[in-house]
Structures are given as structure tokens and as C-alpha cells.
Design a protein around this motif. Structure first.
Motif, PDB file in Angstrom:
ATOM      1  N   LYS A  65     -31.696 -30.756 -23.358  1.00 43.73           N
ATOM      2  CA  LYS A  65     -32.336 -30.580 -24.668  1.00 43.73           C
ATOM      3  C   LYS A  65     -31.363 -29.959 -25.677  1.00 43.73           C
ATOM      4  O   LYS A  65     -31.382 -30.311 -26.860  1.00 43.73           O
ATOM      5  N   GLU A  66     -30.521 -29.030 -25.225  1.00 44.92           N
ATOM      6  CA  GLU A  66     -29.547 -28.411 -26.115  1.00 44.92           C
ATOM      7  C   GLU A  66     -28.544 -29.447 -26.632  1.00 44.92           C
ATOM      8  O   GLU A  66     -28.143 -29.410 -27.797  1.00 44.92           O
ATOM      9  N   ILE A  67     -28.159 -30.362 -25.780  1.00 42.05           N
ATOM     10  CA  ILE A  67     -27.239 -31.421 -26.205  1.00 42.05           C
ATOM     11  C   ILE A  67     -27.897 -32.289 -27.271  1.00 42.05           C
ATOM     12  O   ILE A  67     -27.287 -32.617 -28.299  1.00 42.05           O
ATOM     13  N   VAL A  68     -29.171 -32.637 -27.023  1.00 43.56           N
ATOM     14  CA  VAL A  68     -29.905 -33.455 -27.991  1.00 43.56           C
ATOM     15  C   VAL A  68     -30.062 -32.694 -29.311  1.00 43.56           C
ATOM     16  O   VAL A  68     -29.941 -33.278 -30.399  1.00 43.56           O
ATOM     17  N   ARG A  69     -30.324 -31.394 -29.233  1.00 41.40           N
ATOM     18  CA  ARG A  69     -30.493 -30.583 -30.446  1.00 41.40           C
ATOM     19  C   ARG A  69     -29.241 -30.612 -31.325  1.00 41.40           C
ATOM     20  O   ARG A  69     -29.333 -30.658 -32.562  1.00 41.40           O
ATOM     21  N   LEU A  70     -28.079 -30.605 -30.700  1.00 37.94           N
ATOM     22  CA  LEU A  70     -26.836 -30.585 -31.462  1.00 37.94           C
ATOM     23  C   LEU A  70     -26.568 -31.898 -32.190  1.00 37.94           C
ATOM     24  O   LEU A  70     -25.856 -31.919 -33.197  1.00 37.94           O
ATOM     25  N   LEU A  71     -27.113 -33.003 -31.692  1.00 38.97           N
ATOM     26  CA  LEU A  71     -26.826 -34.318 -32.265  1.00 38.97           C
ATOM     27  C   LEU A  71     -27.567 -34.531 -33.580  1.00 38.97           C
ATOM     28  O   LEU A  71     -28.726 -34.130 -33.727  1.00 38.97           O
ATOM     29  N   ILE A 124     -37.791 -35.921 -22.981  1.00 33.49           N
ATOM     30  CA  ILE A 124     -37.339 -35.257 -24.210  1.00 33.49           C
ATOM     31  C   ILE A 124     -37.683 -36.139 -25.407  1.00 33.49           C
ATOM     32  O   ILE A 124     -37.307 -37.320 -25.443  1.00 33.49           O
ATOM     33  N   PRO A 125     -38.390 -35.613 -26.400  1.00 35.16           N
ATOM     34  CA  PRO A 125     -38.740 -36.432 -27.572  1.00 35.16           C
ATOM     35  C   PRO A 125     -37.528 -36.677 -28.466  1.00 35.16           C
ATOM     36  O   PRO A 125     -36.495 -36.023 -28.356  1.00 35.16           O
ATOM     37  N   ASN A 126     -37.669 -37.653 -29.355  1.00 35.79           N
ATOM     38  CA  ASN A 126     -36.669 -37.953 -30.397  1.00 35.79           C
ATOM     39  C   ASN A 126     -35.326 -38.418 -29.837  1.00 35.79           C
ATOM     40  O   ASN A 126     -34.278 -38.209 -30.458  1.00 35.79           O
ATOM     41  N   MET A 127     -35.341 -39.020 -28.662  1.00 37.93           N
ATOM     42  CA  MET A 127     -34.106 -39.583 -28.123  1.00 37.93           C
ATOM     43  C   MET A 127     -34.440 -40.759 -27.222  1.00 37.93           C
ATOM     44  O   MET A 127     -35.546 -40.903 -26.721  1.00 37.93           O
TER      45      MET A 127
END
Length: 659
Positions: free
Chosen positions: A492-498, A637-640
Motif C-alpha cells: 500500500k505504501e508503494i501505491v501511495r507514492l505513485l 488494494i483500491p485505486n490500482m
């Protein structure tokens, strides 16, 4: 085609193809072995594809080469795909060059098509290497039994009932095994000393046991027998018989065919020993307790060409080696079950003494976030800080598909490498703005020495603004988090950074180390290392089947109660210590990292000094992912979305995109 001649002659299509093949052979020889070829004819030729490592025997190659003149020397290196030949005259070498280039070799029993490519070399340098001595405490007794006795034993082995449990049969897929006296338990790598098998040892081996005592080979009468039956090409990976299970003195009788057994000292020294048919191998002292022994799975063994040597070590004299086809072999291995703790002189590889010395080794899979954090701190963060220099020296080549991902990104992209290690990916694409982060201060220091932008942080809480990255990579990191919730948080942290439209690449270690009948590089018996690494680093002890009384240099599964973890999680699963380069038996485990004493661990270029005997063993926590597990985490995980998922050399991988 002549080695030299008019440059204006028009070449045919076939001649052009041959030149391309020759050029490729030259490139491979130079890149992999540092062998430089020359265009001017000499007496010396290097024969690509004509080596022992390519299944070509000395007899096969010599028969072809002698047709063109007097062969002064024929040098064939162990396990190398090329050979060197020196003729008595340049003209003879030139004739061989012209006639044999691009020709198929009559491979005899070798089913692989062998095409020879020859090139001239300036000279052939051959070191005069004498026979290596046998490991201390090792003895090979030739013709220990008669041919008639051998026949009786082979008939018995073929017809005797298989006493292994069903659980063991599944793990021993590479050979047939039978136990007498006591059953070796593959679930805990030991014997149940309170449950002897009915009947004891079979009467047919009574004469053998009497000879052990009569000739002074054994101080005791063995009470456990393991019969292994190997088909041609089968083997057993390197292992040390469990110290706590058996006394000093292991006796192995080879029947049906000869074989070559490889012994390896923890300092990297290897000795190949010929075991003739009907010979008795005796391992005592250092050879029993410290050296690993195993048989490499292969159809042909590299052996001494001279018929004078029937037993002992295989020489490294490359002017006298050839191939020997393996036959079906049966081994009778005798041991004495130990009734007390082992107190040998090799505590670093002794499970009994490691048990007594252990005070706080965790054995439980964490079931709370607090315990998970403690485990990761001790078995991930602290370990990588300790081994950073040595670890970095083994991590220098970027994985091709990771490089491909980075090189495909648009110029000017801002990319974060989460868990960057020694920074081997930070310089792959100079057109990107890359920043690395890692929990290890020592690894981050190595990155800074290489002039990379890097900072220290926890992968579960990145100190960066959301949506700031055009791309992120996380290579071999998420599998170090010890609970599913923490692994999910890391992704999730990786997705947050994108940013929206940003892409991420995630690699995790796979539970499945064999796919489509192809083993991963991790399972390959020997890694491609430099000669320096081969000399100075400690290769982990390997047991592919978990089936032969083995103990890894750090195999402490059988710990006493005082070594159990203090987490107070009574219902948690037990953490096993993995035997390096074998199939995974569980998803949550500790993987050993072996290092000699005296090494400056925070130095990038440091290697263990020669002559040191003590080995430091570190344990790294891993959760190896099963098929579909990484994708399932990502789908939650949403939004990906997952653009692509694939398997790459023992790793499960996904390319994700944020939307």
C-alpha cells in the motif's frame, strides 16, 4: 575454409554462418574464461564445445584430432565446455582448424548434438597441479567385499521391503531408500531413539559388521542401516550427517557401479573422491563432522583417464581427465545411533552444542504486530547491518527484467527504489531521477559511497509525499515482512507514492522453485562465482531432498526447550531454519547466511581471510510467496490494477499501475 588466404574471395552463405559462429565462440571464451584467440595460425587450438563439461570424453575428441597429426597435449578442464590441443606442427593445427570447424562430433552415447568450433591461441598455460589429499579422517578401502557377496546384497536390496514411511517416500523422489534398525525421520532430521524398527539389521550384513570390528575400522557395532538405490544420473546434494543422531564413524559400501563423491570444507576447499565398485568409504573425525559430502546428479563423472588410479582423489591435472558413464549404484550406509549429546571439536556445525549455547533463538511465527516487529528487527534489520559489506559483494548484477522495466520508463521520470540494498538498480538508467531508501544504515552508507541519492526509513511508513513518484520498484523486500498485514501495508505504501498512471514493479521470493520442470537458479548446485569468491566464501550445505541425516551449518530445528522463543505465542507455528539451495518446506522460515570470522563486515570489498576456521551464521527471516498470493494482496488494494504478473527465476513478480 582456409585459416588464411585472399581477402577478396567471396564467401558462401554457409561460410559466413560459420564465421559468425566462430566469432560467437571467441566472444564467449573471452567473456566467461578470459581466453583470447588469435587470427594467425599457431600449434595451439582451443576447441569450443569439445570439453568435458559438454559431455565430450577425452577418447572421443582425441580420436578426431589425431587424424590431422601428432597431438602433443590435449588439455580438458573439469566441467568446462572447451578443450585445448597442441599439435607438433603449425601445419597440422591448420589442417584440423580447416577440417573440423563447424563439424558435428560423433557423440556416441551422448544424445546431445555437439558442433565443434576451433580457434587459434597464442599459447596454452597449464599448471602442474598434484592430487589433493583426502579430508582428514577419510579412508577408502578397495574391494572390501567379493563379487559374489555383492550380488547377494544387490538382490536383497531389490527385493527387501521398503520400510520408509509414506511421508518420506514423497520427499525422496530422486532415489529409493530403505531403513533398518532405526528409521531416519525426515520431518526433524533425526532418529527416534526410543522406537527401533522391528528385526534390527538384516542377517545378510552380519559378515560386514564383523569385518568392521575385526579390522579396526569401527569402535562399535553399527545399529542403523540406510540403503540408497541410485539410477544413472541421480545423486544426493552435499550434507553433513546430523551430529546428534549418530556417533563418530560413518561407513558407506558402494555396490553395482563406481561413482565420484564430492567433499567440501567450510572454507571452500573441494575434494572429489573416487568410490570404486565394492569399496568401503569410512568417514571419521573431521571428514565426518566438518566436511559436507554429496554426489552431483549427472550422467557422466569427470575421472582420471589413467587406469592405474582406482581409488582416492580425482586429480586436477587437466592433461589426464576424461568422462566415465555412471551405472546403477546401490549404497549400504551403516551408523551407530548416538545416545548422548555430541561433544565434537566442531561446535559451529554441531546441532547438540548449538542447542546448549542457544539462549534466545526465536522458533515461532509471530501472531501479533509487536512480535513481528521484534522478529524483523533481529532477523532482518540487524542482520543486514551486520553482513552489508559481504552481502553487497554478492549483489552486483541487475536482474534483466528489472533493468528492462527501468529502461522503458520515460526520460526524466522520478523513481523510488524501496529497499534499495546496495543500490545496484539506482544507476541502471541515467535518464531517470532515482532515489533509494533502505532500513539498513550500512547498506545506505554503501549507496552514498557510490554517489547515489538514498535515505534511511521503514518501508511501512515512507517519509515522502503521496503521488510524488512516476514509478517505484521493490525488489526482494516485501517477503521480509513477517505477517500478511505488514506485507499488505508495505505494498500500500508503494501505491501511495505513485501518481495516477504511475507504475510499480514488485518482486518476492517464490515458494515454487521449480516451474515447467526447470529449476530456478537458486536450486542450481553451484553458482557462477569468481575464483576469488569460490576460494574465500563459505558455500552453504545443500540437501535437495531433506532426506539424508543432514545438518546445515546453521540447522537448529531441533532446539531444546531453553532455546524456544520468548514470544509467549503457544499456538504459533514453528519457524524452521532452511537448508540453503533446497526446495522450501514451509512459507515462513529463517535462511542462513554464512561468513567466516575476522571479516570486516561493513567493508564493500572485504573477503574472509584465508586460514580462518570459525564461521559466523546469521539468520534472515523470509516469507516465501505461493502462486497467486502476491496478486491477491494487490487485488485487495483500491485505486490500482495489475498490468502484468509473471515468474522470474524463483520469484513471483507483478507490474502494477495506479489509477
Amino acid at each position: 575454409m582456409a585459416a588464411s588466404g585472399c581477402r577478396n574471395v567471396k564467401l558462401s552463405k554457409g561460410q559466413k554462418k560459420l564465421l559468425r559462429k566462430q566469432a560467437k565462440a571467441q566472444h564467449v571464451l573471452l567473456k566467461q574464461d578470459g581466453i583470447a584467440t588469435v587470427s594467425v595460425p599457431t600449434k595451439h587450438l582451443v576447441v569450443a564445445n569439445g570439453g568435458l563439461g559438454n559431455g565430450v570424453s577425452r577418447e572421443q575428441l582425441n580420436e578426431v584430432l589425431q587424424k590431422f597429426g601428432t597431438v602433443e597435449t590435449l588439455l580438458m578442464l573439469p566441467h568446462k565446455p572447451h578443450a585445448f590441443v597442441t599439435y607438433s606442427a603449425i601445419q597440422e593445427a591448420t589442417e584440423a582448424y580447416n577440417a573440423l570447424n563447424g563439424q558435428n562430433l560423433n557423440s556416441g552415447e551422448n544424445t546431445k548434438l555437439v558442433t565443434l568450433y576451433l580457434n587459434f591461441v597464442e599459447d596454452v598455460v597449464s599448471e602442474d597441479v598434484s592430487h589433493s589429499s583426502l579430508p582428514p579422517g577419510l579412508l577408502v578401502v578397495e574391494d572390501f567385499i567379493s563379487t559374489e557377496y555383492e550380488k547377494r546384497l544387490l538382490v536383497f536390496a531389490d527385493g527387501s521391503p521398503n520400510t520408509t514411511v509414506e511421508n518420506a517416500q514423497r520427499s525422496l523422489k530422486h532415489r529409493r531408500v530403505k531403513h533398518y534398525g532405526y528409521e531416519f525421520r525426515y520431518d526433524n532430521n533425526n532418529v527416534d531413539k526410543d522406537k527401533p524398527l522391528p528385526g534390527g539389521l538384516p542377517e545378510i550384513v552380519d559378515d560386514i559388521l564383523e569385518q568392521f570390528i575385526k579390522k579396526g575400522y569401527a569402535k562399535f557395532k553399527p545399529d542403523q542401516l540406510t540403503i540408497n538405490q541410485y539410477e544413472p544420473g541421480q545423486g544426493i546434494p552435499p550434507h553433513i550427517d546430523t551430529h546428534s543422531a549418530f556417533e563418530d564413524g560413518i561407513f558407506c559400501l558402494s555396490l553395482g557401479a563406481e561413482t565420484v563423491m564430492d567433499f567440501k570444507h567450510p572454507n571452500g576447499l573441494s575434494v572429489a573422491v573416487m568410490l570404486p565398485r565394492r569399496s568401503l568409504l569410512i568417514m571419521t573425525g573431521e571428514s565426518r563432522y566438518l566436511w559436507s559430502h554429496g554426489i552431483t546428479p549427472r550422467k557422466f563423472d569427470v575421472v582420471t583417464a589413467s587406469e592405474m588410479q582406482k581409488t582416492g582423489t580425482i586429480t586436477d591435472d587437466i592433461s589426464n581427465l576424461t568422462l566415465n558413464k555412471r551405472g546403477a549404484r546401490t549404497s549400504f550406509t551403516f551408523r551407530k545411533v548416538r545416545t548422548r549429546l555430541c561433544d565434537c571439536a566442531y561446535p559451529v556445525v554441531c546441532d547438540s552444542q548449538s542447542t546448549r549455547e542457544c539462549k534466545d533463538t526465536p522458533t515461532l511465527v509471530p501472531s501479533s504486530d509487536v512480535d513481528a516487529s521484534k522478529l524483523e528487527h533481529k532477523y532482518v534489520h540487524d542482520v543486514y547491518d551486520e553482513i552489508a559489506g559481504h552481502f553487497s559483494s554478492t549483489r552486483h548484477t541487475p536482474w534483466p527484467k528489472v533493468s528492462e522495466f527501468l529502461k522503458a520508463l520515460p526520460a526524466g521520470s522520478f523513481v523510488a527504489d524501496v529497499g534499495c540494498g546496495n543500490g545496484k538498480y539506482l544507476g541502471v538508467n541515467k535518464n531517470l531521477f532515482m532515489v533509494g531508501c533502505d532500513h539498513s544504515k550500512s547498506l545506505a552508507h554503501i549507496c552514498r559511497e557510490r554517489n547515489f541519492e538514498v535515505f534511511i526509513c521503514d518501508g511501512l511508513l515512507m517519509p515522502m509525499r503521496s503521488g510524488v513518484c512516476d514509478a517505484c520498484i521493490s525488489i526482494a523486500v516485501v517477503h521480509h515482512f513477517s505477517t500478511e498485514a505488514r506485507r499488505l501495508t508495505a505494498i500500500k505504501e508503494i501505491v501511495r507514492l505513485l501518481r495516477p498512471g504511475g507504475k510499480g514493479l514488485i518482486y518476492v521470493w517464490a515458494m515454487e522453485q521449480e516451474r515447467d520442470n526447470i529449476k530456478s537458479k537458486y536450486l542450481m548446485e553451484r553458482k557462477r562465482t569468481t575464483k576469488t569468491q569460490e576460494k574465500y566464501t563459505t558455500m552453504p550445505i545443500v540437501n535437495e531432498d531433506q532426506d539424508m541425516n543432514q545438518v546445515d551449518l546453521a540447522h537448529f530445528n531441533q532446539l531444546e526447550d531453553n532455546c524456544k522463543d520468548k514470544m509467549n505465542e503457544k499456538d504459533s507455528a514453528k519457524l524452521s531454519v532452511h537448508t540453503n539451495r533446497t526446495y522450501f518446506e514451509s512459507q515462513d522460515l529463517l535462511v542462513p547466511w554464512h561468513l567466516k570470522a575476522g571479516v570486516k563486515l561493513d567493508s564493500v570489498s572485504s573477503l574472509p581471510p584465508r586460514g580462518t576456521k570459525d564461521i559466523t551464521v546469521f539468520h534472515r527471516y523470509y516469507h516465501v510467496f505461493s502462486a497467486g498470493e502476491l496478486e491477491n494482496l494487490c487485488h485487495s488494494i483500491p485505486n490500482m490494477r495489475i498490468i502484468k504478473s509473471y515468474y522470474d527465476q524463483g520469484n513471483w513478480c507483478v507490474i502494477i499501475e495506479k489509477y
